[in-house]
Scaffold this motif. Structure first.
Motif, short mmCIF file in Angstrom:
data_model
loop_
_atom_site.label_atom_id
_atom_site.label_comp_id
_atom_site.label_asym_id
_atom_site.label_seq_id
_atom_site.Cartn_x
_atom_site.Cartn_y
_atom_site.Cartn_z
N GLU A 1 74.31 52.79 104.00
CA GLU A 1 74.92 52.10 104.92
C GLU A 1 74.00 52.03 106.36
OE1 GLU A 1 78.68 53.79 105.08
OE2 GLU A 1 79.11 53.39 102.93
N ARG A 2 73.60 53.24 106.90
CA ARG A 2 73.08 53.22 108.13
C ARG A 2 71.69 52.37 107.90
NH1 ARG A 2 74.09 58.82 107.32
NH2 ARG A 2 71.83 59.12 106.61
N LEU A 3 71.06 52.19 106.96
CA LEU A 3 70.01 51.41 106.81
C LEU A 3 70.44 49.85 106.94
CD1 LEU A 3 67.03 50.68 106.25
CD2 LEU A 3 67.52 50.81 104.01
N ASN B 1 63.44 45.43 107.58
CA ASN B 1 63.76 44.45 106.58
C ASN B 1 63.37 44.41 105.34
OD1 ASN B 1 65.32 42.11 105.80
ND2 ASN B 1 63.48 40.75 106.37
N ALA B 2 61.92 45.02 105.33
CA ALA B 2 61.18 44.95 103.93
C ALA B 2 61.62 46.17 103.35
CB ALA B 2 59.56 45.14 104.44
N ILE B 3 62.10 47.16 103.97
CA ILE B 3 62.71 48.48 103.25
C ILE B 3 63.83 48.17 102.72
CG2 ILE B 3 63.52 50.83 103.56
CD1 ILE B 3 61.70 51.11 106.13
N VAL B 4 64.74 47.39 103.28
CA VAL B 4 66.15 46.82 102.76
C VAL B 4 66.07 45.93 101.66
CG1 VAL B 4 68.08 45.52 103.11
CG2 VAL B 4 67.36 47.09 104.99
N THR B 5 65.08 45.21 101.76
CA THR B 5 64.80 44.12 100.42
C THR B 5 64.04 44.68 99.40
OG1 THR B 5 62.75 43.24 101.51
CG2 THR B 5 64.93 42.24 101.70
N VAL C 1 60.44 51.66 93.85
CA VAL C 1 59.70 52.66 94.73
C VAL C 1 58.23 52.14 94.89
CG1 VAL C 1 58.97 54.78 94.53
CG2 VAL C 1 61.20 54.35 93.72
N ASP C 2 57.71 51.46 93.84
CA ASP C 2 56.16 51.06 94.20
C ASP C 2 55.85 50.07 95.63
OD1 ASP C 2 55.28 52.33 92.52
OD2 ASP C 2 55.29 50.75 90.92
N GLU C 3 57.27 49.50 95.83
CA GLU C 3 57.26 48.45 97.20
C GLU C 3 57.35 49.29 98.13
OE1 GLU C 3 60.01 45.27 97.11
OE2 GLU C 3 59.86 45.19 94.77
N LEU C 4 58.08 50.42 98.09
CA LEU C 4 58.34 51.45 99.35
C LEU C 4 57.06 52.03 99.73
CD1 LEU C 4 61.85 52.95 98.53
CD2 LEU C 4 61.38 51.15 100.28
#
Length: 123
Positions: free
Chosen positions: A66-68, A81-85, A89-92
Motif C-alpha cells: 500500500e505504501r508503495l 513505477n517500474a517497481i510497481v509494475t 523477482v528477476d525484473e526487480l
C-alpha cells in the motif's frame, strides 16, 4: 411455580475446529529478513529476537504494498513505477542498479516480499 425448560435448547456439545494448515516454513518479510516457522506455529527472525504470527507478517507485507502504491501515485518517479509494475523477482533485480534512494530500495524489498508470499493455506 417453576418454568419448564424450552424444548430444543439443550446444551450443544463443543465442536472442535478443524486444524489449520501450518503455513509456509519461511516467509520473506518486507524489510528483506527471512522469518522461519517454528513448532509453535509462530514466525521468528534469524536471530530469534522478534516473533510474528503468519497473519501479522501478511499484514506487514500488505502495508508495504500500500505504501508503495501511495508513493508511486504521489510522485512521478520512473523507478518506483517500474517497481510497481514488476511481476517477477528477476525484473526487480534488473531495477536494483537504477535505485538511488533508500525509499526505492525499501520499495524493492517490499515488492519482492509481496511477489514471493505464498497463497494462504500453502505449506
Amino acid at each position: 411455580m417453576t418454568r419448564r425448560p424450552v424444548k430444543g435448547l439443550a446444551p450443544r456439545l463443543a465442536v472442535e475446529p478443524a486444524p489449520r494448515p501450518p503455513g509456509p516454513t519461511e516467509i520473506l518479510g518486507p524489510d528483506g529478513r527471512v522469518w522461519l516457522r517454528h513448532a509453535d506455529g509462530l514466525y521468528y527472525d534469524e536471530e530469534q529476537t522478534e516473533v510474528f504470527s503468519q497473519g501479522a507478517l501478511r499484514d506487514l507485507i500488505a502495508r508495504a504494498a500500500e505504501r508503495l502504491a501511495i508513493a508511486n501515485a504521489r510522485t512521478p518517479d520512473p523507478v518506483l513505477n517500474a517497481i510497481v509494475t514488476a511481476r517477477t523477482v528477476d525484473e526487480l533485480r534488473d531495477i536494483w542498479p537504477r535505485t538511488t534512494t533508500r525509499e526505492q530500495r525499501a520499495a524493492i524489498l517490499g515488492r519482492r516480499a509481496a511477489l514471493e508470499l505464498p497463497p494462504k493455506g500453502d505449506r
